[in-house]
Write a protein that holds these residues in place. Structure first.
Motif, short mmCIF file in Angstrom:
data_model
loop_
_atom_site.label_atom_id
_atom_site.label_comp_id
_atom_site.label_asym_id
_atom_site.label_seq_id
_atom_site.Cartn_x
_atom_site.Cartn_y
_atom_site.Cartn_z
N SER A 92 -36.13 21.59 4.92
CA SER A 92 -37.56 21.14 5.17
C SER A 92 -38.09 20.10 4.40
O SER A 92 -38.82 20.71 3.20
CB SER A 92 -38.49 22.41 5.17
OG SER A 92 -39.62 22.47 5.42
N GLY A 93 -37.85 19.58 4.59
CA GLY A 93 -37.90 17.33 4.01
C GLY A 93 -37.46 17.74 3.17
O GLY A 93 -36.28 17.79 3.02
N ARG A 94 -38.32 17.85 1.41
CA ARG A 94 -37.22 17.84 0.11
C ARG A 94 -36.60 18.91 -0.27
O ARG A 94 -36.47 18.90 -1.12
CB ARG A 94 -38.06 17.01 0.06
CG ARG A 94 -37.85 15.19 0.21
CD ARG A 94 -39.36 14.34 -0.73
NE ARG A 94 -38.58 13.11 0.06
CZ ARG A 94 -38.38 11.80 -0.14
NH1 ARG A 94 -37.91 11.48 -1.94
NH2 ARG A 94 -38.48 10.72 0.06
N ARG A 95 -37.73 19.80 0.75
CA ARG A 95 -37.83 21.31 0.21
C ARG A 95 -36.30 22.38 0.78
O ARG A 95 -35.61 22.01 2.15
CB ARG A 95 -38.72 22.39 0.56
CG ARG A 95 -40.13 22.15 -0.86
CD ARG A 95 -40.96 23.13 -0.28
NE ARG A 95 -40.49 24.14 -0.17
CZ ARG A 95 -40.31 25.05 0.62
NH1 ARG A 95 -40.86 24.95 1.81
NH2 ARG A 95 -40.39 26.05 0.26
N PHE A 96 -35.12 22.19 -0.12
CA PHE A 96 -34.19 23.14 0.57
C PHE A 96 -33.37 23.79 -0.27
O PHE A 96 -33.90 24.25 -1.08
CB PHE A 96 -33.07 21.85 0.73
CG PHE A 96 -32.62 20.97 -0.32
CD1 PHE A 96 -31.66 21.02 -1.33
CD2 PHE A 96 -33.07 20.22 -0.90
CE1 PHE A 96 -30.61 20.20 -2.23
CE2 PHE A 96 -32.66 19.20 -1.69
CZ PHE A 96 -31.88 19.72 -2.96
N GLY A 97 -32.30 25.25 0.06
CA GLY A 97 -32.25 25.76 -0.20
C GLY A 97 -30.59 25.54 -0.50
O GLY A 97 -30.02 25.55 0.37
N VAL A 98 -29.41 25.98 -1.36
CA VAL A 98 -28.31 25.88 -1.47
C VAL A 98 -27.59 27.68 -1.95
O VAL A 98 -27.56 28.16 -2.63
CB VAL A 98 -27.99 24.61 -2.18
CG1 VAL A 98 -28.35 23.89 -2.33
CG2 VAL A 98 -28.06 24.97 -4.16
N GLU A 99 -26.32 27.45 -0.98
CA GLU A 99 -25.69 28.76 -1.08
C GLU A 99 -24.83 28.37 -1.97
O GLU A 99 -23.80 27.38 -2.06
CB GLU A 99 -24.95 29.65 -0.11
CG GLU A 99 -23.72 30.57 -0.42
CD GLU A 99 -23.22 31.13 1.21
OE1 GLU A 99 -23.03 31.63 0.94
OE2 GLU A 99 -23.84 30.14 1.82
N VAL A 100 -24.92 29.15 -3.25
CA VAL A 100 -23.32 28.72 -4.30
C VAL A 100 -21.72 29.08 -4.04
O VAL A 100 -21.84 30.70 -3.23
CB VAL A 100 -23.74 29.49 -5.60
CG1 VAL A 100 -22.49 29.46 -6.36
CG2 VAL A 100 -25.58 28.68 -5.94
N ILE A 101 -20.57 28.85 -4.11
CA ILE A 101 -19.72 28.58 -3.25
C ILE A 101 -18.91 28.69 -4.44
O ILE A 101 -18.54 28.12 -5.09
CB ILE A 101 -19.29 27.68 -1.91
CG1 ILE A 101 -20.60 27.79 -0.54
CG2 ILE A 101 -17.91 27.82 -1.84
CD1 ILE A 101 -19.68 26.65 -0.01
N ALA A 102 -17.98 29.66 -4.35
CA ALA A 102 -16.91 30.44 -5.08
C ALA A 102 -17.50 29.64 -6.50
O ALA A 102 -16.34 28.94 -6.98
CB ALA A 102 -15.92 29.92 -4.57
N PRO A 103 -17.86 30.11 -7.27
CA PRO A 103 -18.69 29.49 -8.39
C PRO A 103 -17.49 29.93 -9.42
O PRO A 103 -16.90 31.44 -9.46
CB PRO A 103 -19.91 30.24 -8.72
CG PRO A 103 -19.89 31.71 -7.97
CD PRO A 103 -18.96 31.12 -7.06
N LYS A 104 -16.75 29.23 -10.99
CA LYS A 104 -16.41 29.71 -11.97
C LYS A 104 -17.19 30.75 -12.19
O LYS A 104 -18.24 31.32 -12.50
CB LYS A 104 -15.85 28.58 -12.57
CG LYS A 104 -15.14 27.56 -12.57
CD LYS A 104 -15.12 26.66 -12.87
CE LYS A 104 -14.47 25.02 -12.54
NZ LYS A 104 -14.04 24.16 -13.96
N VAL A 105 -16.16 31.71 -12.61
CA VAL A 105 -16.62 32.89 -13.87
C VAL A 105 -17.60 32.59 -14.87
O VAL A 105 -18.30 33.53 -14.85
CB VAL A 105 -15.39 33.70 -14.62
CG1 VAL A 105 -16.04 34.45 -14.93
CG2 VAL A 105 -14.76 34.34 -13.26
N GLU A 106 -17.36 31.70 -15.09
CA GLU A 106 -18.68 31.45 -16.72
C GLU A 106 -20.48 31.05 -15.91
O GLU A 106 -20.80 31.27 -16.19
CB GLU A 106 -18.71 29.94 -17.22
CG GLU A 106 -17.64 28.97 -17.16
CD GLU A 106 -16.49 28.33 -16.54
OE1 GLU A 106 -15.99 27.70 -16.26
OE2 GLU A 106 -15.70 29.54 -16.79
#
Length: 125
Positions: A92-106
């Motif tokens: 929404s404009g400069r606001r946004f959400g991201v889904e973290v994909i396959a993050p490293k264990v740490e």
């Protein structure tokens, strides 16, 4: 009247696709990705965070479905946390959400600890 409240509560539950609770926060991050064949590099503020996603207020507009790399200045961590893959899942404009994909264990552990610490830390008086 009671029926309307129940319907809106059911609708809110259906619309909330989050797998875990997000916690409100405020710290900086940098993001980068490719949009329309051009490199986008932006700075932003993390508005909320969970083990699987991050809400961001950025200084560059992104597109829905865009892949981003994130460098998050997580409080209490000396070096920025690198999240190599995330995907814009709403904006929404400069606001946004991201889904973290396959993050490293740490990275998973750092996110999990940050969220857990916020939710369950003892309240001091």
């Amino acid at each position: 009247m009671r029926q309307a409240n129940s319907d809106s509560a059911d609708s809110a539950t259906r619309d909330n696709r989050r797998r875990t609770e997000r916690v409100p926060t405020r710290f900086s991050l940098m993001y980068s990705g490719i949009c329309d064949g051009r490199m986008v590099i932006g700075n932003g503020v993390v508005a909320n965070i969970s083990q699987f996603g991050i809400g961001i207020h950025g200084n560059h507009i992104v597109k829905l479905g865009m892949d981003l790399s994130l460098f998050v200045d997580l409080p209490g961590v000396e070096e920025p946390m690198c999240i190599a893959e995330s995907r814009v899942c709403w904006m929404s404009g400069r606001r946004f959400g991201v889904e973290v994909i396959a993050p490293k264990v740490e990275v998973q552990n750092q996110l999990r600890f940050y969220v857990w610490n916020y939710l369950y830390r003892p309240v001091t008086k």
